[in-house]
Design an enzyme around this catalytic site. Structure first.
Site, PDB file in Angstrom:
ATOM      1  N   CYS A  79     -71.426  16.989   6.284  1.00  0.00           N
ATOM      2  CA  CYS A  79     -71.876  15.676   5.817  1.00  0.00           C
ATOM      3  C   CYS A  79     -73.395  15.697   5.949  1.00  0.00           C
ATOM      4  O   CYS A  79     -73.929  15.611   7.049  1.00  0.00           O
ATOM      5  CB  CYS A  79     -71.275  14.548   6.644  1.00  0.00           C
ATOM      6  SG  CYS A  79     -71.950  12.938   6.205  1.00  0.00           S
TER       7      CYS A  79
ATOM      8  N   CYS B 131     -74.871  11.934   7.080  1.00  0.00           N
ATOM      9  CA  CYS B 131     -74.674  11.453   8.459  1.00  0.00           C
ATOM     10  C   CYS B 131     -73.816  12.475   9.166  1.00  0.00           C
ATOM     11  O   CYS B 131     -74.261  13.614   9.315  1.00  0.00           O
ATOM     12  CB  CYS B 131     -74.127  10.025   8.502  1.00  0.00           C
ATOM     13  SG  CYS B 131     -72.846   9.608   7.316  1.00  0.00           S
ATOM     14  N   SER B 132     -72.598  12.127   9.562  1.00  0.00           N
ATOM     15  CA  SER B 132     -71.743  13.127  10.209  1.00  0.00           C
ATOM     16  C   SER B 132     -70.276  12.783  10.007  1.00  0.00           C
ATOM     17  O   SER B 132     -69.481  12.864  10.940  1.00  0.00           O
ATOM     18  CB  SER B 132     -72.048  13.214  11.699  1.00  0.00           C
ATOM     19  OG  SER B 132     -73.402  13.514  11.924  1.00  0.00           O
ATOM     20  N   CYS B 133     -69.909  12.406   8.796  1.00  0.00           N
ATOM     21  CA  CYS B 133     -68.525  12.023   8.519  1.00  0.00           C
ATOM     22  C   CYS B 133     -67.581  13.181   8.824  1.00  0.00           C
ATOM     23  O   CYS B 133     -67.884  14.329   8.506  1.00  0.00           O
ATOM     24  CB  CYS B 133     -68.382  11.604   7.061  1.00  0.00           C
ATOM     25  SG  CYS B 133     -69.400  10.185   6.671  1.00  0.00           S
TER      26      CYS B 133
END
Lengths: 211, 96, 110
Positions: free
Chosen positions: A113, A116-118
């Site tokens: 991602c 962000c950090s999905c």
């Protein structure tokens, strides 16, 4: 959350273990207490949410993947609708859709991602630090083969590397390929080969020799 | 039900736009041409949700596949390598 | 203008991936729980995109300086202030109270 000062430490002791504490730890505790005091939620609900996330581990995803290895019809259902298929084996993935993507002889999938950090947390828990790192988020999309090499994974040139940038409303779970030499293994044993990293796509599943 | 502008197999180009607010279209893919792989669904618009509004009307989300060699100058891997990105309809333009 | 916002880092140069990991601390899990609870359909006090927007608006310096869950709680707190769920005064007083309590607990524990 205990507000009396009789030194019943059990409620907030974990924070005390984090010394030296930081501004954001204090802020977190303050927000937790304020939203409880205002009746927005209960302390129990916060605790239950923590317990729920603690229960989400790579073992859940591994159980799902192992079943796809032994049951082709189940695999089709996972690829079609992961939430519904997961529910069949008693796993609740919640409201955020997860899409399963299958590694084959021709395609190796890897997930990042960049914005962000999905992450498919309801199937494999919270992400490792490297998944959230600037290095991984920046490079995985542009030089995936180099990044995979850093994880010890070499993908031959005749296999397509397909990067999935998990930017929007879906989360991705890689179904790693079933390793050779496991023809007579049952689901439970197979699940032990399926690591968190293999479900992100940075490594293959473990080989039977590694167990 | 929102009418879908694109179908799997359609060639699309990502808009070359650079608004300063919250968007979910990565910078690196703007201006690139890819192919709609599938329709991921219809979701409230994140560019509205981000500012506390309801995100309605919802917008279609597509999984769009790009050749890595078209996204990056001097991509080092094989020509067959791809990247798949989830993009909302208003970020896509038809490309023939 | 082709502005690239700070969080939008796909394709930038960076060093090798550091694969060392830490176990999530209780306070980090609590941040996660706070955000999830505030964003339930019956409350809708936060949305994922509001949280993301708030993180992006922390600015380049703070974004890199803070850890992942530090960014989350900073964004969530700002949103609660903006929406009037809490006031600056309440937050300041509560943080001072928590800090004083923790300092006292540490002294008692020693």
């Amino acid at each position: 959350m205990s507000h009396d000062h009789t030194h019943d430490h059990t409620d907030y002791q974990p924070d005390i273990e984090d010394f030296p504490f930081t501004d954001r730890m204090v802020m977190t505790q303050a927000i937790a207490e304020l939203i409880v005091e205002k009746g927005i939620c209960t302390a129990d609900e916060l605790r239950q949410q923590i317990e729920l996330m603690d229960s989400k581990e790579p073992a859940l995803g591994a159980r799902l993947v192992a079943k796809t290895w032994v049951d082709p019809e189940f695999k089709s259902r996972v690829l079609e609708d992961c939430a519904k298929a997961a529910a069949e084996i008693g796993i609740d993935i919640g409201d955020i859709p997860i899409k399963a993507i299958e590694n084959t002889e021709d395609v190796h999938n890897v997930v990042v991602c960049t914005l962000c950090s999905c992450y498919p947390r309801m199937l494999i828990g919270l992400p490792p630090d490297w998944y959230k790192s600037r290095a991984y988020r920046s490079r995985a999309v542009k030089e995936p083969r180099k990044v995979l090499e850093e994880f010890g994974t070499h993908i031959p040139d005749n296999v397509e590397v397909r990067v999935h940038d998990s930017t929007a409303d879906l989360r991705y779970l890689v179904l790693p390929a079933r390793p050779d030499g496991t023809a007579d293994w049952d689901e439970r044993k197979l699940a032990q080969l399926i690591t968190r990293d293999s479900m992100v796509g940075v490594t293959p599943a473990k080989s039977p020799d590694d167990t | 039900m929102t009418a879908l502008r694109y179908s799997p197999g359609d060639k699309v180009q990502v808009r070359e736009a650079y608004p300063p607010g919250h968007v979910r279209t990565p910078h690196f893919v703007r201006g690139c041409t890819g192919e709609v792989q599938e329709i991921a669904g219809v979701f409230p618009n994140p560019e509205e949700l981000a500012y506390g509004r309801d995100g309605l009307p919802s917008v279609p989300l597509y999984r769009v596949v790009f050749k890595q060699s078209e996204v990056w100058d001097g991509y080092e891997g094989p020509a067959a390598d791809t990247v798949v990105i989830d993009l909302y309809e208003h970020w896509l333009e038809p490309r023939t | 203008m082709t502005i690239r916002r700070h969080h939008d880092m796909g394709g930038l140069d960076a060093g090798p991936v550091d694969r060392s990991e830490h176990d999530y601390a209780m306070w980090e899990k609590r941040v996660d729980a706070i955000v999830k609870v505030l964003s339930t359909p019956d409350r809708k006090l936060l949305s994922t995109d509001e949280l993301r927007r708030g993180i992006e608006e922390l600015g380049p310096g703070v974004y890199d300086e803070l850890s992942y869950y530090e960014r989350w709680i900073s964004s969530a707190t700002n949103l609660l202030l903006e929406k009037g769920v809490i006031t600056v005064d309440e937050l300041g007083k509560k943080m001072a109270e928590v800090e004083a309590r923790w300092i006292k607990d540490r002294e008692t524990a020693e």
